[in-house]
Enzyme design. Sequence first.
Site, PDB file in Angstrom:
ATOM      1  CG  ASN A 189      -0.641   7.525 -10.273  1.00 21.40           C
ATOM      2  OD1 ASN A 189       0.151   6.735 -10.769  1.00 21.40           O
ATOM      3  ND2 ASN A 189      -0.555   8.836 -10.473  1.00 21.40           N
ATOM      4  CB  SER A 217      -5.858   9.819  -9.829  1.00 22.61           C
ATOM      5  OG  SER A 217      -4.603   9.181  -9.658  1.00 22.61           O
ATOM      6  CG  ASP A 222     -12.646  12.536  -6.024  1.00 17.93           C
ATOM      7  OD1 ASP A 222     -11.977  12.069  -6.960  1.00 17.93           O
ATOM      8  OD2 ASP A 222     -12.282  13.516  -5.348  1.00 17.93           O
ATOM      9  CG  ASP A 265     -12.530  16.362  -2.237  1.00 18.55           C
ATOM     10  OD1 ASP A 265     -12.629  15.799  -3.356  1.00 18.55           O
ATOM     11  OD2 ASP A 265     -11.469  16.865  -1.835  1.00 18.55           O
ATOM     12  CG  ASP A 307      -6.311  11.874  -4.900  1.00 19.88           C
ATOM     13  OD1 ASP A 307      -6.094  10.763  -4.400  1.00 19.88           O
ATOM     14  OD2 ASP A 307      -5.674  12.316  -5.877  1.00 19.88           O
TER      15      ASP A 307
END
Length: 210
Positions: A117, A115, A7, A169, A9
Amino acid sequence: MKAFIFDLDGVIVFTDKFHYQAWKKMADEMGIYFDETINNRLRGVSRAESLEIILEKYEGEPLSGEKKAQMMEQKNCTYRELLATMTPDDVTEEVRETLKRLRERGHKLAIGSSSKNAGFILDKVGLTDAFDAVSDGNNITRSKPDPEVFVKAGEFLGVNPKECIVVEDAYAGIDAAKAAGMASVGIGDASGYEKADYRIETFGELLDIG
């Protein structure tokens, strides 16, 4: 394990504060109550789903699909402006060194993020070349806990799901890894999630697994 899927972020970089600031700006302009407790519910879910959660506090006239699209674009514009301030210093040396050593051991590495982004962020922090594949919000239609983003990451790498391990997370991310038939590592908030196959406190501990 042949491949690690991360992941973005909360694992590789920490952009939660930017998400919060961008959604907060949009919500304030619409007169919608929004705080960090509500923001915590948005972690790991798509932009459209995040907006619907925020709109639970909306008390105005019904919003058209076009208006909702404008609100999401407004949020994303603000978010990208904040992301543009990121530099390679936003990635710790521990993360960089661990990724480097995993690749030296022959593991393939990929990003599996909701995301849209992800590519932009990796470019800003100088990690574009650190990964063999990126599966993100631009190539999926379903957010975690649906396994789509991880399944596609595995396909991009050409690695069987049973030989992939996901580093997450968020609880939803661990659930998504399980649904994809992949092993999982919980870090950060997910380090206490009993469904994770491994639970670590620091990124460097991945070297003990890989």
